[in-house]
Design a protein around this motif. Structure first.
Motif, mmCIF file in Angstrom:
data_model
loop_
_atom_site.group_PDB
_atom_site.id
_atom_site.type_symbol
_atom_site.label_atom_id
_atom_site.label_comp_id
_atom_site.label_asym_id
_atom_site.label_seq_id
_atom_site.Cartn_x
_atom_site.Cartn_y
_atom_site.Cartn_z
ATOM 1 N N MET A 1 0.769 -1.303 0.146
ATOM 2 C CA MET A 1 0.085 -0.065 -0.007
ATOM 3 C C MET A 1 0.928 1.209 -0.018
ATOM 4 S SD MET A 1 -3.083 -0.794 0.050
ATOM 5 C CE MET A 1 -4.102 0.705 0.551
ATOM 6 N N ASN A 2 2.086 1.198 0.317
ATOM 7 C CA ASN A 2 2.974 2.030 0.204
ATOM 8 C C ASN A 2 2.966 3.232 -0.996
ATOM 9 O OD1 ASN A 2 3.736 1.812 2.667
ATOM 10 N ND2 ASN A 2 5.719 0.590 2.403
ATOM 11 N N ASP A 3 2.870 2.311 -2.279
ATOM 12 C CA ASP A 3 2.683 3.048 -3.377
ATOM 13 C C ASP A 3 1.228 3.499 -3.841
ATOM 14 O OD1 ASP A 3 1.929 0.504 -3.999
ATOM 15 O OD2 ASP A 3 2.850 0.487 -5.952
ATOM 16 N N LEU A 4 0.183 3.541 -3.050
ATOM 17 C CA LEU A 4 -0.953 3.837 -3.283
ATOM 18 C C LEU A 4 -0.910 5.429 -3.251
ATOM 19 C CD1 LEU A 4 -4.034 2.927 -3.837
ATOM 20 C CD2 LEU A 4 -4.372 3.202 -1.414
ATOM 21 N N VAL A 5 -1.720 5.935 -4.493
ATOM 22 C CA VAL A 5 -1.749 7.282 -4.648
ATOM 23 C C VAL A 5 -3.274 7.565 -4.867
ATOM 24 C CG1 VAL A 5 -1.431 9.491 -6.232
ATOM 25 C CG2 VAL A 5 0.536 7.701 -5.698
ATOM 26 N N ILE A 6 -3.978 8.432 -4.297
ATOM 27 C CA ILE A 6 -5.113 8.997 -4.607
ATOM 28 C C ILE A 6 -5.228 10.258 -5.126
ATOM 29 C CG2 ILE A 6 -7.726 9.556 -3.486
ATOM 30 C CD1 ILE A 6 -6.691 6.703 -2.914
ATOM 31 N N GLU A 7 -5.780 10.273 -6.435
ATOM 32 C CA GLU A 7 -5.537 11.590 -7.137
ATOM 33 C C GLU A 7 -7.064 11.876 -7.796
ATOM 34 O OE1 GLU A 7 -2.389 11.048 -9.641
ATOM 35 O OE2 GLU A 7 -3.602 9.883 -11.395
ATOM 36 N N GLU A 8 -7.021 13.170 -8.290
ATOM 37 C CA GLU A 8 -8.376 13.711 -9.012
ATOM 38 C C GLU A 8 -8.148 13.174 -10.601
ATOM 39 O OE1 GLU A 8 -11.366 17.460 -9.650
ATOM 40 O OE2 GLU A 8 -9.835 17.350 -7.945
ATOM 41 N N LYS A 54 -4.569 4.835 -7.529
ATOM 42 C CA LYS A 54 -3.547 4.054 -8.260
ATOM 43 C C LYS A 54 -2.523 3.394 -7.409
ATOM 44 C CE LYS A 54 -4.133 6.859 -12.614
ATOM 45 N NZ LYS A 54 -3.670 7.771 -13.554
ATOM 46 N N GLN A 55 -2.154 2.344 -8.058
ATOM 47 C CA GLN A 55 -1.066 1.774 -7.716
ATOM 48 C C GLN A 55 0.023 1.023 -8.965
ATOM 49 O OE1 GLN A 55 -2.570 -1.583 -5.006
ATOM 50 N NE2 GLN A 55 -1.557 -0.645 -3.431
ATOM 51 N N SER A 56 1.108 1.562 -8.767
ATOM 52 C CA SER A 56 2.019 1.162 -10.037
ATOM 53 C C SER A 56 1.420 1.798 -11.151
ATOM 54 C CB SER A 56 2.339 -0.284 -10.216
ATOM 55 O OG SER A 56 2.780 -0.667 -8.987
ATOM 56 N N GLY A 57 0.806 3.041 -11.183
ATOM 57 C CA GLY A 57 0.408 3.517 -12.278
ATOM 58 C C GLY A 57 -1.259 2.935 -12.879
ATOM 59 N N GLN A 58 -1.700 1.880 -12.098
ATOM 60 C CA GLN A 58 -2.756 1.365 -12.484
ATOM 61 C C GLN A 58 -4.020 1.877 -11.477
ATOM 62 O OE1 GLN A 58 -3.172 -0.724 -15.254
ATOM 63 N NE2 GLN A 58 -1.091 0.065 -15.710
ATOM 64 N N ILE A 59 -5.270 1.893 -12.320
ATOM 65 C CA ILE A 59 -6.453 2.227 -11.284
ATOM 66 C C ILE A 59 -6.909 0.885 -10.371
ATOM 67 C CG2 ILE A 59 -8.875 3.074 -11.297
ATOM 68 C CD1 ILE A 59 -8.366 4.751 -13.806
ATOM 69 N N VAL A 60 -6.971 1.046 -9.133
ATOM 70 C CA VAL A 60 -7.461 0.205 -8.379
ATOM 71 C C VAL A 60 -8.666 0.396 -7.355
ATOM 72 C CG1 VAL A 60 -4.963 -0.942 -8.345
ATOM 73 C CG2 VAL A 60 -5.591 0.794 -6.780
ATOM 74 N N GLY A 61 -9.198 1.692 -7.943
ATOM 75 C CA GLY A 61 -10.396 2.093 -7.023
ATOM 76 C C GLY A 61 -10.847 3.436 -7.750
ATOM 77 N N VAL A 62 -12.298 3.737 -7.507
ATOM 78 C CA VAL A 62 -12.767 4.916 -8.079
ATOM 79 C C VAL A 62 -13.678 5.375 -6.937
ATOM 80 C CG1 VAL A 62 -12.145 4.834 -10.495
ATOM 81 C CG2 VAL A 62 -14.490 3.931 -9.478
ATOM 82 N N LEU A 63 -14.078 6.693 -6.923
ATOM 83 C CA LEU A 63 -15.295 7.256 -6.277
ATOM 84 C C LEU A 63 -15.526 8.628 -6.789
ATOM 85 C CD1 LEU A 63 -17.112 7.649 -3.788
ATOM 86 C CD2 LEU A 63 -14.990 8.300 -2.444
ATOM 87 N N VAL A 88 -18.239 4.052 -3.435
ATOM 88 C CA VAL A 88 -16.818 3.531 -3.693
ATOM 89 C C VAL A 88 -16.758 2.403 -4.299
ATOM 90 C CG1 VAL A 88 -16.729 2.993 -1.347
ATOM 91 C CG2 VAL A 88 -14.468 3.664 -2.475
ATOM 92 N N VAL A 89 -16.006 2.118 -5.513
ATOM 93 C CA VAL A 89 -15.449 0.773 -5.995
ATOM 94 C C VAL A 89 -13.968 0.796 -5.911
ATOM 95 C CG1 VAL A 89 -15.659 -0.244 -8.021
ATOM 96 C CG2 VAL A 89 -17.561 0.975 -7.574
ATOM 97 N N ALA A 90 -13.532 -0.324 -5.161
ATOM 98 C CA ALA A 90 -12.104 -0.616 -5.122
ATOM 99 C C ALA A 90 -11.697 -2.092 -4.978
ATOM 100 C CB ALA A 90 -11.757 0.017 -3.553
ATOM 101 N N ASP A 91 -10.564 -2.461 -5.351
ATOM 102 C CA ASP A 91 -10.312 -3.598 -5.305
ATOM 103 C C ASP A 91 -10.383 -4.376 -3.952
ATOM 104 O OD1 ASP A 91 -9.762 -3.107 -7.880
ATOM 105 O OD2 ASP A 91 -7.629 -3.537 -7.902
ATOM 106 N N ASN A 92 -9.794 -3.547 -2.780
ATOM 107 C CA ASN A 92 -9.956 -4.295 -1.512
ATOM 108 C C ASN A 92 -10.341 -3.074 -0.445
ATOM 109 O OD1 ASN A 92 -7.451 -2.752 -0.614
ATOM 110 N ND2 ASN A 92 -6.505 -4.165 -1.815
ATOM 111 N N SER A 93 -10.605 -3.411 0.646
ATOM 112 C CA SER A 93 -11.211 -2.825 1.871
ATOM 113 C C SER A 93 -10.357 -1.565 2.206
ATOM 114 C CB SER A 93 -11.508 -3.449 2.964
ATOM 115 O OG SER A 93 -10.318 -4.034 3.679
ATOM 116 N N ALA A 94 -8.657 -1.742 2.194
ATOM 117 C CA ALA A 94 -7.822 -0.918 2.271
ATOM 118 C C ALA A 94 -7.853 0.288 1.327
ATOM 119 C CB ALA A 94 -6.438 -1.447 2.233
ATOM 120 N N ILE A 95 -7.874 0.068 0.146
ATOM 121 C CA ILE A 95 -8.159 1.250 -0.752
ATOM 122 C C ILE A 95 -9.398 1.875 -0.750
ATOM 123 C CG2 ILE A 95 -8.330 1.491 -3.350
ATOM 124 C CD1 ILE A 95 -6.524 -1.080 -3.627
ATOM 125 N N GLN A 96 -10.517 1.073 -0.390
ATOM 126 C CA GLN A 96 -12.032 1.509 -0.225
ATOM 127 C C GLN A 96 -11.713 2.981 0.857
ATOM 128 O OE1 GLN A 96 -15.007 -0.408 2.442
ATOM 129 N NE2 GLN A 96 -15.765 -0.810 0.141
#
Length: 346
Positions: A1-8, A54-63, A88-96
């Motif tokens: 999760m260290n590379d998780l980025v939340i952006e608009e 985003k993780q490693s440049g890939q979308i893993v959740g949206v809101l 919210v739509v996400a790959d797992n609860s932490a991203i959510q």
């Protein structure tokens, strides 16, 4: 999760990736599509904040979030305004959790009254409140029109057959002219302000391949009823519909939804999503009469400035006088004044 980025969501190049994620996610709905951001801005002038994880440049959740501020109906950040589903739509609860934390931070920055998630199913969120006002109706349909007709309960099936005997005609359109006349008549009769015609034009332009209008006329060419529907994955979603005064005489609305079901089968859709209704209303009873089962929707709220859950439903007693007065307006007047109010309903 260290590379998780939340952006608009800001770059046009990200829209395709966002929609690709929505398309492959079992949790996502048509109302999570990125086009809604511009639809809401163009039609009503409201700002939106489409958060992506985003993780490693890939979308893993949206809101997706829209900001609707009104002196009459309050100041809210909603996922998604003018839509029946969201959240919210996400790959797992932490991203959510990360997306929700960002949404709460944004809500506080904007100093809204509350943050609202229009979930299909409840999620566990500490510090949030839940309200169960609405239900939705979905049903799997057959590839065979005759089987679908037989699946409709007897009394409702008789109404469809009445429409058939009335020699009604069906047209699939990408114009809103007939639709707006039928729809605005219905909402005026319900005492509800109508959305601007521009909004429906924007919808058809934004979702060119995934939206259309089914219009019903009588054998003399008179407008009876019309419905604007969306198509998503294997679903058809009749979203805005209405009928003229003639519709009741010839079972026009009943026939229209039957024709839409046949049209959806032709398009390869196998789930008929009859949409959201308030419990124990006329629309609720109408959909149950078709043999659909009600499924509760869980809308969840984080209160920022508000002290209690919002209640902007037409069932709120404080709106009853307004509704009665609106029902008496001439149609042309309701079409002129309605958009000024409806743009703030969210």
């Amino acid at each position: 999760m260290n590379d998780l980025v939340i952006e608009e969501l800001s770059n046009e190049s990200d829209i395709a990736a966002w929609n690709a994620y929505v398309e492959q996610s079992a949790q996502a709905t048509f109302f999570h599509r990125a086009e809604w951001r511009d639809v809401i801005k163009q039609s009503f002038g409201h700002n939106s904040y489409y958060l992506q994880a985003k993780q490693s440049g890939q979308i893993v959740g949206v809101l997706p979030l829209g900001h609707v501020a009104s002196w009459l109906f309050g100041n809210a950040l909603i996922s998604v305004p003018f839509c029946v589903y969201g959240g919210v739509v996400a790959d797992n609860s932490a991203i959510q959790r990360a997306l929700l934390d960002k949404a709460v931070e944004l809500a506080k920055q904007l100093q809204v009254d509350y943050l609202e998630l229009r979930n299909q199913q409840a999620i566990t969120i500490e510090g949030w409140q839940e309200k169960s006002l609405y239900v939705t109706f979905c049903k799997t349909i057959s590839d065979n029109d005759e089987e679908n007709l037989k699946a409709i309960p007897r009394k409702q099936r008789a109404m469809v057959r009445k429409g058939i005997k009335s020699e009604l005609t069906t047209t699939v359109e990408h114009s809103v002219e007939n639709f707006f006349q039928a729809y605005s008549t219905s909402v005026r009769n319900l005492g509800t302000p109508v959305f601007p015609k521009k909004y429906f034009k924007v919808l058809l332009e934004a979702f060119t391949n995934d939206a259309d209008v089914v219009t019903i006329n009588d054998k003399h060419g008179n407008l009876v009823a019309s419905v604007l529907s969306f198509y998503f994955k294997n679903q058809v979603l009749p979203y805005y519909g209405g009928g003229t005064d003639l519709a009741r005489q010839v079972a026009g609305n009943d026939y229209m939804y039957w024709q839409l079901m046949c049209h959806a089968v032709e398009k390869g859709k196998h789930v008929f999503d009859f949409g959201r209704s308030k419990q124990d209303t006329g629309a609720y009873s109408f959909k149950k009469n078709w043999g659909f089962s009600a499924e509760p929707l869980s809308y969840q709220y984080y209160l920022v400035k508000a002290k209690a859950l919002p209640n902007v439903s037409p069932t709120n007693p404080k709106y009853q006088l307004f509704i009665k007065l609106w029902q008496k307006l001439p149609l042309a007047v309701s079409q002129l004044l309605g958009p000024m109010i409806a743009k703030n309903l969210g």
